[in-house]
Motif scaffolding. Sequence first.
Motif, short mmCIF file in Angstrom:
data_model
loop_
_atom_site.label_atom_id
_atom_site.label_comp_id
_atom_site.label_asym_id
_atom_site.label_seq_id
_atom_site.Cartn_x
_atom_site.Cartn_y
_atom_site.Cartn_z
N ASN A 1 0.84 -1.20 0.00
CA ASN A 1 0.00 0.00 0.00
C ASN A 1 0.87 1.24 0.00
O ASN A 1 1.87 1.31 0.70
N ASP B 1 0.92 -5.48 3.65
CA ASP B 1 -0.20 -6.21 4.23
C ASP B 1 -0.77 -5.50 5.46
O ASP B 1 -1.06 -6.09 6.49
N GLY B 2 -0.89 -4.18 5.37
CA GLY B 2 -1.49 -3.38 6.43
C GLY B 2 -0.53 -2.87 7.48
O GLY B 2 -0.89 -2.01 8.28
N GLN B 3 0.70 -3.36 7.52
CA GLN B 3 1.68 -2.91 8.50
C GLN B 3 2.49 -1.76 7.90
O GLN B 3 3.12 -1.92 6.85
#
Length: 140
Positions: A69, A80-82
Amino acid sequence: MIGSEQGIGSSAQSSIGIDLTPLIDIIFIVLVFLLLTANTQLLTLPVDVPTETKSELVGLSQEEHLSVNIMDEAPHWALDGQTFDQFDQFEAAFISAFNASPDLNVVVAADKNAPVQPLMTVLALLQRQQISNTQILMEP
């Protein structure tokens, strides 16, 4: 007599020296012009895009994937969101995650307001790792 002597002396002194200021000004202007118009090296990153006019956007598959992201505000990178504050930390985590599962698709999702530079650094990382199985998410 004294007044006439001062007039003669000052005109003699001004005619002895040549004023080079206009010449130096022109040289500096030409130098600045040449420096500004010189060819600068442009860095490029080749990206293969679909060439067919019939190609359509395909929905994201439900297969397992590695999600990268790009956010519009710092920290710009997430895996993965981290989130990661520094790109070096993100790069190390990405390489270890990809080496653990090299058959995963890499999905890059960038916020529409995100700056271009973080996206380009991620694409350069993918190119350095020779990862060609990548998808970029976009709105239809």
